[in-house]
Design an enzyme around this catalytic site. Sequence first.
Site, PDB file in Angstrom:
ATOM      1  N   LYS A 112       0.819  -1.207   0.000  1.00 37.96           N
ATOM      2  CA  LYS A 112       0.000   0.000   0.000  1.00 37.96           C
ATOM      3  C   LYS A 112       0.857   1.261   0.000  1.00 37.96           C
ATOM      4  O   LYS A 112       0.468   2.281  -0.573  1.00 37.96           O
ATOM      5  CB  LYS A 112      -0.968  -0.004   1.191  1.00 37.96           C
ATOM      6  CG  LYS A 112      -2.055  -1.042   1.022  1.00 37.96           C
ATOM      7  CD  LYS A 112      -3.253  -0.766   1.893  1.00 37.96           C
ATOM      8  CE  LYS A 112      -4.376  -1.746   1.596  1.00 37.96           C
ATOM      9  NZ  LYS A 112      -5.441  -1.707   2.598  1.00 37.96           N
ATOM     10  N   LYS A 193      -7.800 -12.203 -10.951  1.00 41.00           N
ATOM     11  CA  LYS A 193      -8.746 -12.405  -9.865  1.00 41.00           C
ATOM     12  C   LYS A 193      -9.800 -11.297  -9.905  1.00 41.00           C
ATOM     13  O   LYS A 193      -9.489 -10.158 -10.241  1.00 41.00           O
ATOM     14  CB  LYS A 193      -7.983 -12.347  -8.531  1.00 41.00           C
ATOM     15  CG  LYS A 193      -8.740 -12.938  -7.372  1.00 41.00           C
ATOM     16  CD  LYS A 193      -7.849 -13.019  -6.133  1.00 41.00           C
ATOM     17  CE  LYS A 193      -8.726 -13.028  -4.905  1.00 41.00           C
ATOM     18  NZ  LYS A 193      -7.989 -12.884  -3.662  1.00 41.00           N
ATOM     19  N   LYS A 196     -12.208  -5.231  -7.177  1.00 43.03           N
ATOM     20  CA  LYS A 196     -12.690  -3.896  -7.462  1.00 43.03           C
ATOM     21  C   LYS A 196     -11.629  -3.087  -8.208  1.00 43.03           C
ATOM     22  O   LYS A 196     -11.936  -2.344  -9.134  1.00 43.03           O
ATOM     23  CB  LYS A 196     -13.031  -3.218  -6.130  1.00 43.03           C
ATOM     24  CG  LYS A 196     -13.947  -2.044  -6.315  1.00 43.03           C
ATOM     25  CD  LYS A 196     -14.193  -1.334  -5.003  1.00 43.03           C
ATOM     26  CE  LYS A 196     -14.686   0.054  -5.298  1.00 43.03           C
ATOM     27  NZ  LYS A 196     -14.187   1.038  -4.359  1.00 43.03           N
TER      28      LYS A 196
END
Length: 326
Positions: A112, A193, A196
Amino acid sequence: MAKRLFSGIQPSGDIHIGNYLGAIRNWVSLIPEYECIYCVVDYHAITMFYEPAEMQELILNAAAVNIACGIDPEKCTLFVQSHVPEHTELAWILNTVTPLGDLQRMTQFKEKAKQQEASVNAGLLNYPVLMAADILLYKGEAVPVGEDQVQHLEITREIARRFNTRYGKIFPEPQERLTKAARIMGLDDPSKKMSKSVGNTIGLLEDPESIWEKVRTGVTDPARKRRSDPGNPKKCNIFHLHQYFSNQDDIKHVDKGCRSASIGCLDCKKILFERMMATLNPIREHSLELMSKPGQVWNILRRGAEHCSKIAAANMKEVKKAMGLL
Ligand code: TRP
């Protein structure tokens, strides 16, 4: 007494069939076995960029969809993290027994941080400490999560051990209840996969017409070029999805039909779509109904927070006493 179980879901919007098959369905199945507490983790969500004006809607949406999927507020507790301030209070305390190096080594932090290179906020680094606080605040013993969260459970146990060594044995060491990874792949590109961020999801609130369009155009066994070619169901993402939505007879029928070319891909997709909608229609309808009565959902969440506040207050008292803070 049933053991206590805790898990958190981010209010990130667009809950999709991957979330449902991978996580929510599993949460529902654990309700009879444990005292379950499920939490919409808004304080975790704000560690990444978000629109403040959308947050209430995202929280409401996450709660409504989870209830519609079977997280029955009469049988378990559902609440919003920021409604119980002790989460952040305990997180602060746990920060003081967590080595900085352990946080810097976390895989999710490193990933992240890459997405926020310009300025990495300290909340992102301390994310695992807040997650540990979520679980330990209720002395949770079981935590249903996917593979990607196992490292967070390991650090939670480490934090609990350090706290207990320093201040006395207060926290249990929570164990993960691993979800059998339902790897749901994108329909347009089965090598990716469903997620979102890739933008290849089938949303739980999506219109049937739009879902059919994705199923109809979904990639099948690439070796089956013509209707008369036999196909290999093992190489077909549509067949993979049948395993989650269709009954054994359907699965046998499409498996045989594909291998012998007695049915075409479109026939197989029509059956899948019908079976999918048998699961998804009631979820969508119930979600939309709940979202049209937001007051009802906020009431459920408020009752959840009231229940959790009692447990949290008692446990914080014990923690503070052990630390010489009371
Ligand atoms: N980190 C979890 C995720 O991204 C969400 C979460 C926050 C969580 N607090 C938790 C999961 C406590 C389990 C227990 O999926």
